[in-house]
Each structure stands twice: as structure tokens, then as C-alpha cells.
Design a protein around this motif. Structure first.
Motif, mmCIF file in Angstrom:
data_model
loop_
_atom_site.group_PDB
_atom_site.id
_atom_site.type_symbol
_atom_site.label_atom_id
_atom_site.label_comp_id
_atom_site.label_asym_id
_atom_site.label_seq_id
_atom_site.Cartn_x
_atom_site.Cartn_y
_atom_site.Cartn_z
ATOM 1 N N ILE A 214 109.716 -10.697 -30.555
ATOM 2 C CA ILE A 214 110.892 -11.478 -30.943
ATOM 3 C C ILE A 214 110.751 -12.964 -30.630
ATOM 4 O O ILE A 214 111.604 -13.762 -31.043
ATOM 5 C CB ILE A 214 112.161 -10.940 -30.254
ATOM 6 N N VAL A 215 109.691 -13.369 -29.936
ATOM 7 C CA VAL A 215 109.544 -14.777 -29.573
ATOM 8 C C VAL A 215 108.056 -15.071 -29.378
ATOM 9 O O VAL A 215 107.249 -14.150 -29.170
ATOM 10 C CB VAL A 215 110.339 -15.095 -28.281
ATOM 11 N N ASN A 216 107.689 -16.352 -29.444
ATOM 12 C CA ASN A 216 106.302 -16.771 -29.216
ATOM 13 C C ASN A 216 106.033 -16.811 -27.706
ATOM 14 O O ASN A 216 106.587 -17.645 -26.992
ATOM 15 C CB ASN A 216 106.060 -18.156 -29.816
ATOM 16 N N VAL A 217 105.184 -15.909 -27.247
ATOM 17 C CA VAL A 217 104.871 -15.802 -25.816
ATOM 18 C C VAL A 217 103.522 -16.459 -25.549
ATOM 19 O O VAL A 217 102.524 -16.144 -26.200
ATOM 20 C CB VAL A 217 104.849 -14.332 -25.357
ATOM 21 N N VAL A 218 103.497 -17.387 -24.593
ATOM 22 C CA VAL A 218 102.267 -18.061 -24.183
ATOM 23 C C VAL A 218 102.030 -17.727 -22.717
ATOM 24 O O VAL A 218 102.712 -18.261 -21.831
ATOM 25 C CB VAL A 218 102.365 -19.581 -24.375
ATOM 26 N N PRO A 219 101.077 -16.841 -22.387
ATOM 27 C CA PRO A 219 100.822 -16.510 -20.977
ATOM 28 C C PRO A 219 99.945 -17.566 -20.307
ATOM 29 O O PRO A 219 99.025 -18.118 -20.912
ATOM 30 C CB PRO A 219 100.089 -15.164 -21.072
ATOM 31 N N VAL A 220 100.251 -17.856 -19.050
ATOM 32 C CA VAL A 220 99.448 -18.786 -18.254
ATOM 33 C C VAL A 220 99.239 -18.183 -16.874
ATOM 34 O O VAL A 220 100.061 -17.393 -16.394
ATOM 35 C CB VAL A 220 100.124 -20.167 -18.124
ATOM 36 N N ILE A 221 98.131 -18.540 -16.246
ATOM 37 C CA ILE A 221 97.854 -18.145 -14.872
ATOM 38 C C ILE A 221 98.399 -19.232 -13.962
ATOM 39 O O ILE A 221 97.910 -20.365 -13.973
ATOM 40 C CB ILE A 221 96.350 -17.935 -14.633
ATOM 41 N N ALA A 222 99.442 -18.915 -13.207
ATOM 42 C CA ALA A 222 100.103 -19.916 -12.371
ATOM 43 C C ALA A 222 99.283 -20.212 -11.119
ATOM 44 O O ALA A 222 98.546 -19.351 -10.621
ATOM 45 C CB ALA A 222 101.492 -19.424 -11.980
ATOM 46 N N PHE A 275 95.849 -19.704 -20.185
ATOM 47 C CA PHE A 275 95.409 -20.944 -19.568
ATOM 48 C C PHE A 275 95.615 -20.887 -18.060
ATOM 49 O O PHE A 275 96.659 -20.457 -17.580
ATOM 50 C CB PHE A 275 96.192 -22.134 -20.138
ATOM 51 N N ALA A 276 94.613 -21.314 -17.337
ATOM 52 C CA ALA A 276 94.706 -21.414 -15.872
ATOM 53 C C ALA A 276 95.226 -22.800 -15.538
ATOM 54 O O ALA A 276 94.515 -23.797 -15.688
ATOM 55 C CB ALA A 276 93.342 -21.177 -15.232
ATOM 56 N N VAL A 277 96.490 -22.890 -15.131
ATOM 57 C CA VAL A 277 97.161 -24.189 -15.012
ATOM 58 C C VAL A 277 97.525 -24.484 -13.565
ATOM 59 O O VAL A 277 97.653 -23.590 -12.727
ATOM 60 C CB VAL A 277 98.434 -24.218 -15.890
ATOM 61 N N VAL A 278 97.700 -25.766 -13.314
ATOM 62 C CA VAL A 278 98.174 -26.278 -12.031
ATOM 63 C C VAL A 278 99.221 -27.333 -12.341
ATOM 64 O O VAL A 278 98.986 -28.220 -13.168
ATOM 65 C CB VAL A 278 97.034 -26.884 -11.196
ATOM 66 N N GLY A 279 100.363 -27.240 -11.699
ATOM 67 C CA GLY A 279 101.431 -28.205 -11.928
ATOM 68 C C GLY A 279 101.607 -29.132 -10.747
ATOM 69 O O GLY A 279 101.406 -28.741 -9.592
ATOM 70 N N ALA A 280 101.978 -30.383 -11.039
ATOM 71 C CA ALA A 280 102.227 -31.361 -9.976
ATOM 72 C C ALA A 280 103.099 -32.466 -10.543
ATOM 73 O O ALA A 280 102.890 -32.904 -11.673
ATOM 74 C CB ALA A 280 100.920 -31.943 -9.434
ATOM 75 N N ASP A 281 104.074 -32.912 -9.760
ATOM 76 C CA ASP A 281 104.950 -33.989 -10.210
ATOM 77 C C ASP A 281 104.854 -35.207 -9.293
ATOM 78 O O ASP A 281 105.750 -36.055 -9.273
ATOM 79 C CB ASP A 281 106.397 -33.512 -10.293
#
Length: 350
Positions: A214-222, A275-281
Motif C-alpha cells: 500500500i505504500v513505497n517502503v525504503v528499508p535502511v540499516i540504522a 542503505f547503511a546510513v548514519v544520521g547527524a545534525d
């Protein structure tokens, strides 16, 4: 095409004056007159006809018109982030749009408590860049996967997505509807997989199996910085095997590739999902430049450096290369399926 290329070459017997042509129709040979009535000659068969332009017409100005209109009216983009608490969902959203757009950023100072059930909270912002306005809605799902019993924890999310489809449908079927229907439909759902390094959990598989319809799912490795490069590669391969084994189609879906160039591009993307992602602000000084990153004892993990993580690939997919495609598939595939199902239900007798 320049006009002088179409002129006859100058030489003996040539003239600069245009050739005189008779307005009378050409004579038809006797053999063709004997053809059966109603037969269509090959020259008159319907089909696309190429036309050679004598000079500049200005057709390309349509693109400028569309750009000016979009810059005036703006556009809408709705994204949902799903995952357990502590996986960096809010930080990732802030990093994606380089602004404080997450739920925690918009409501600072509030005590964070794990809700007893999944609660969906939406925050809407208007972001402007180089004259282009985007109405961004971020929907967070606090409480997902945080309980001892997570049975049917995806039901509130499915209900919310269908409610947005229903709201759009009700506006669309009105006799006098709005010139521009407000679009609150979820265009993309980023699902955060915990960096366990093993296999996908049953919760992950069941969620993506249900929601991908029902929706576009984008999996990521947090929080991929908690894994070594070898662990990251093995974890990726296992996730891809799980998705194929359980026939889960995540975005970009292979069934919707029509253009060969798009298929080639999406094939390269599918090889790297999740995608293996890393977040930072937070910004840090690296070699005289200010970069977004996470500071550790052994160095700084640069979020926008492809050698450190795959956050740039996620940003390109969601914003720079596939944003309009996400909206098109939502409207033409997922919403269309919901619309057909609802109209069939309403047309049933009794």
C-alpha cells in the motif's frame, strides 16, 4: 534545424525564387482508380508523422512555464519514518532536509515516554530552496516495536495510510471539487532496521510484507557505524535474501520499471538496498571544512561522505532523483488500487 539547409543548392538552372506549385490535386493513375471503394492507401494510413521545423518555434519554453508555475504554487511531499525508539529516526529526518523538521525538534523540552500503543504524529513544515517551496509532512510512529507483545502493531500505520487515501478519494469524487486537492497521502515510508548483524526479525518481515502493498517502503540499516564493513556487507546480503525469499517488493519496485534507462538505474539502486546510513545534525571541522558528522575517539564519521556511509544514496533516492517518481507511483499504483477497491465495495448491491 537551420532553415538554409532546406534550400536548394545554388548552381546551374537553380533559382532563389520559391518553386511554383499547382494547387490542383495530382492526377491519379488509372490503375489506382480501379481500386475497391473504401480502401485506404498506405500514404493515408493513420500514424505518427514526423515534422521537420524550418526554424525555432519555442516548444522548449514549456519546461520553463512548468518550472515557473511549480515555483509559485510549490509542491507537497509526505514521508513516514518507522522503527523502534533509539534508532535515530528524528536525527535522520533532520539530516535529510538539513533543518529541524522532526517531531522531537518541533516539540523540544517534552519528556520522551514510550507509549503503550503506536501513536502517529505528523509535523508539517514549508521548506524553501532557491525559490522552490515544498510543503513537507513528516509522520513519526513512536511506540512501534517497543512493547513486549508487538502483535498487530502495524495496524495503526495501515489505518493511517488508508485514511489519507480515503480523504483524497472523498475530495476527488465531489461534484464541485477543489482546483487543487490537498495531498496528505504518504509518498514514502523509510523503515529502520536495527543493526543486529544477523537476519531480519519476524516483525521486520511482517511489517514490510504488509506495508509494501500500500505504500513505497525504503528499508535502511540504522546506526550503521556500529557495524564493521564486513558485518555491514554480510547483513545487507542476508536482508536481500530475506526479501527475495518472502517475495517482499520494496522501492524501487522492479515491476514498475518501463524505460530501459530507469531500469538500469534502479537495478544499481536495488543492489545496494538496504542503505547503511548514519544520521547527524551537528557540524564538525574537518580539513578546514564544516561537515555533518558524528565525533568519536578515533575520528569523525562524515555523514555525507560515501566512503563512510550510504546516507548520500538515500538522500539522492528520496529527494534528488526519485521524489517525483515516489509521488507518481503513490498516485498511479497504490492510490489507484485503493480507489478501485473502494468503488467496487460501494457499487456492490446491499
Amino acid at each position: 534545424v537551420q532553415a538554409h539547409r532546406l534550400c536548394p543548392p545554388r548552381g546551374a538552372g537553380s533559382s532563389l525564387e520559391p518553386e511554383e506549385r499547382s494547387m490542383e490535386p495530382p492526377a491519379v493513375p488509372e490503375e489506382e482508380e480501379e481500386e475497391e471503394e473504401g480502401a485506404v492507401p498506405l500514404s493515408m494510413a493513420p500514424g505518427p508523422v514526423g515534422c521537420q521545423l524550418f526554424g525555432y518555434v519555442g516548444i522548449e519554453a514549456v519546461l520553463d512555464q512548468m518550472k515557473i508555475k511549480t515555483m509559485k504554487t510549490g509542491f507537497e511531499f509526505n514521508i513516514m519514518v518507522v522503527g523502534q525508539s533509539g534508532l535515530g529516526k528524528s536525527t535522520m529526518v533532520n539530516t535529510l532536509f538539513k533543518s529541524k523538521v522532526s517531531r522531537k525538534s518541533s516539540q523540544p523540552g517534552q519528556e520522551e515516554r514510550i507509549p503503550k500503543t503506536v501513536q502517529l504524529q505528523s509535523i508539517t513544515h514549508v521548506i524553501e530552496e532557491k525559490g522552490v517551496k515544498m510543503k513537507l509532512t513528516v509522520t513519526d510512529t513512536p511506540g512501534f516495536g517497543d512493547q513486549i507483545n508487538n502483535e498487530n502493531c502495524w495496524d495503526p500505520i495501515i489505518k493511517y495510510i488508508n485514511e489519507q487515501y480515503e480523504r483524497y478519494l472523498r475530495e476527488e469524487i465531489l461534484i464541485t471539487r477543489k482546483r487543487k486537492i490537498p495531498d496528505t497521502r504518504v509518498h514514502g515510508c523509510v523503515y529502520f532496521v536495527p543493526p543486529t548483524g544477523h537476519w531480519l526479525r519476524p516483525l521486520d518481515l511482517e511489517f514490510m510484507r504488509r506495508l509494501s502493498k500500500i505504500v513505497n517502503v525504503v528499508p535502511v540499516i540504522a546506526k550503521a557505524d556500529t557495524l564493521t564493513l564486513e558485518e555491514r556487507a554480510e547483513f545487507k546480503q542476508r536482508i536481500q535474501e530475506d526479501l527475495k525469499t518472502h517475495t517482499i517488493s520494496v522501492y524501487p519496485q522492479e515491476d514498475f520499471d518501463q524505460d530501459p534507462e530507469d531500469r538500469a538505474l534502479n537495478d544499481r539502486i536495488r543492489e545496494k538496498i538496504p542503505f547503511a546510513v548514519v544520521g547527524a545534525d551537528q557540524e564538525h571541522q574537518v580539513n578546514g571544512k564544516r561537515v555533518l558528522g558524528r565525533k568519536t575517539k578515533w575520528g569523525i564519521i562524515e555523514v555525507e561522505n560515501p566512503a563512510h556511509c550510504e546516507f548520500p544514496l538515500l538522500q539522492d533516492l528520496l529527494i534528488r532523483s526519485h521524489l517525483q517518481d515516489l509521488k507518481d507511483i503513490t498516485h498511479n499504483v497504490h492510490y489507484e488500487s485503493y480507489r478501485v477497491r473502494r468503488l467496487n465495495e460501494s457499487n456492490r448491491p446491499g
